[in-house]
Enzyme design. Structure first.
Site, short mmCIF file in Angstrom:
data_model
loop_
_atom_site.label_atom_id
_atom_site.label_comp_id
_atom_site.label_asym_id
_atom_site.label_seq_id
_atom_site.Cartn_x
_atom_site.Cartn_y
_atom_site.Cartn_z
N HIS A 181 -5.48 23.09 0.26
CA HIS A 181 -4.09 23.54 0.24
C HIS A 181 -4.00 25.03 -0.10
CE1 HIS A 181 -2.00 19.78 0.80
NE2 HIS A 181 -2.59 19.20 -0.23
N HIS A 241 -9.94 19.15 -2.46
CA HIS A 241 -8.68 18.83 -1.79
C HIS A 241 -7.63 19.91 -2.06
CE1 HIS A 241 -5.62 15.90 -0.23
NE2 HIS A 241 -4.83 16.60 -1.03
N GLU A 242 -7.45 20.25 -3.33
CA GLU A 242 -6.42 21.24 -3.68
C GLU A 242 -6.82 22.64 -3.22
OE1 GLU A 242 -3.67 20.11 -4.38
OE2 GLU A 242 -4.32 18.08 -4.92
N GLU A 286 -1.63 19.06 4.69
CA GLU A 286 -2.56 17.99 4.35
C GLU A 286 -3.77 17.98 5.26
OE1 GLU A 286 -2.76 16.03 1.80
OE2 GLU A 286 -0.92 16.81 0.92
#
Length: 493
Positions: A262, A258-259, A288
């Protein structure tokens, strides 16, 4: 100051402002990862002082003069001016005193929240939360200038979106999500959870490998531990954090992916935009979309989990899952858990809908901080059918309100919607995507995202960014269709 030099002078001034903002971001990263606990009060003063400098630059009267005189020669320059004008307009509405006080209080609040969360003690955090809410209400009123105060805060993260539009969107999404959840939870087939012990060092090594698999550039980044995983920075210094639960490696692995989503967005922006307003993501909703598509549509796909099952077997030996298909089901297991960041794709947006309603009430004054715990617990029981057993599973679980991020939560759901649209476009553009993912090769998907979305940074508005990438107007339809198809098949509905 002249028409001929106004744009050049403006951009030189803005470059220094952007550089200072990166320094402030690095202070925040340090606070959440390695700062000694005893430094909290001093760091709060440091953050307030730097915010004062930044606010002074963002509200500098010379900006209005430069913006009046500057003549854009191309679309890029016009977008730079659009974003600087927006920043200046918002900064001039908020008094410097208030901006500095918010920075000071939220810096200290983060540590207080972390201690309260660890102790499961709302009373430790409530006075600080009340102060944060008071300050954010004041800021919202200054920015709104008579408009809806919550809209003014959403605009910080997703320009052009209103609470009314978000509420209508959620009203359209909720029936299909609830129906899918009920069908899945009532299905005869229920995959078992992962069990066993997965050591910290082995998880971290695997997380680093996963980051590289998704294209994270270790020469411009690093990974550390944090209570609440996050990504920080832009340009040539983009850092990620993760966390480890030794009984649940998915927590670490998917937080990392997830990170990385980003981080790869920031790392993928055209380097010519570095230290300018265009050198960051178009909005938090678009941001997101990258983290969620990396984590879910790619990272939890049947093809990729098949590859991941093989890698985990190499690292951990027999960990109690029979084969790749069983692993796929376990990695996508649906359950009414407490924690948003660990929520499955079916439940995730329901978590966001609850937080949206609660924080809108806090800013509008229809809900007070001292009533938040009861309101949270009541709403959670209604929405998820489970009673909150302790505050760290309830109102203390998220870092956002402690650091003043009111208006941020809706962008998670918008990101999911954008991700649904983007994945539809990717599958049309990369017909052999599943074959690639089954080999652990994410470059077909991540390369498409970099070329069609990430490299543009803030060049276009959020809506334009997603529409141009997808080739069609974003809506909730592709996401809901994807969820119903995926989980209908997985749960044999």
């Amino acid at each position: 100051m002249s028409v001929d030099t106004a744009y050049t002078e403006l951009m030189e001034f803005q470059r220094q402002t952007e550089a200072l903002a990166q320094v402030m971001g690095r202070l925040s990263w340090d606070q959440e990862t390695v700062m000694p606990r005893g430094a909290t009060a001093q760091r709060a003063e440091e953050m307030a002082a730097l915010e004062g400098v930044l606010h002074g630059r963002r509200s500098d009267p010379r900006l209005a003069e430069w913006l009046e005189l500057a003549m854009p020669e191309d679309d890029e320059a016009a977008s730079q001016l659009r974003l600087i004008r927006r920043m200046h307009d918002r900064a001039t509405k908020v008094p410097s005193r208030l901006a500095q006080e918010i920075a000071r209080v939220t810096s200290a609040a983060q540590g207080i929240w972390a201690e309260a969360r660890a102790a499961d003690d709302v009373s430790m955090f409530l006075p600080t939360l009340s102060e944060v809410v008071r300050l954010k209400r004041e800021e919202a009123a200054a920015l709104a200038a008579g408009r809806d105060r919550y809209d003014a805060l959403i605009d910080d993260y997703e320009p052009g979106v209103t609470a009314a539009a978000v509420s209508a969107l959620f009203d359209r999404m909720r029936p299909r999500l609830v129906a899918l959840r009920e069908a899945v939870l009532g299905a005869a087939f229920q995959p078992p959870p992962l069990s066993g012990h997965f050591g910290l060092e082995a998880q971290v090594r695997m997380a680093r490998d996963l980051a590289a698999t998704f294209g994270y550039d270790w020469s411009r980044g690093r990974m550390d531990m944090a209570v609440h995983p996050f990504s920080s920075g832009s340009g040539c210094d983009v850092r990620i954090t993760t966390r480890v639960v030794e009984t649940d490696p998915f927590n670490c692995f998917y937080s990392t992916i997830h990170e990385v989503g980003h981080a790869c967005y920031e790392l993928g922006i055209d380097p010519d935009y570095a230290l300018t307003p265009l050198g960051a993501g178009a909005s938090m909703g678009v941001h997101e979309s990258q983290s969620r598509i990396y984590e879910n549509q790619i990272g939890r796909s049947r093809a990729f989990t098949g590859w991941l099952f093989g890698r985990m077997t190499e690292r951990f030996g027999d960990f109690g899952v029979a084969d790749a298909e069983a692993f796929y089901a376990t990695a996508n297991r649906v359950q009414s858990g407490y924690i948003r960041t660990e929520a499955d794709e079916v439940h995730y947006n329901l978590h966001i809908m609850m937080r949206f309603d609660l924080e809108r009430g806090l800013i509008r004054g229809t809900l007070e901080p001292e009533d938040l715990e009861e309101a949270w617990n009541t709403r959670f029981l209604e929405d998820f059918g489970v009673a909150v057993d302790r505050p760290s599973h309830g109102m203390l679980q998220d870092v956002h309100w402690s650091v003043g991020l009111f208006g941020y939560f809706p962008t998670y759901a918008l990101g999911n919607i954008y991700a649904g649209c983007l994945m539809q476009a990717i599958r049309e553009a990369v017909p052999d995507l599943d074959d690639q993912l089954a080999r652990g090769d994410t470059s077909g998907a991540t390369g498409w995202l970099r070329e069609n979305l990430q490299r543009h940074g803030g060049l276009f508005t959020p809506h334009e960014t997603v529409t141009r990438a997808c080739g069609f107007e974003p809506s909730e339809g592709p996401l809901l269709d994807y969820l119903e198809t995926k989980f209908g098949a997985l749960y044999r509905l």
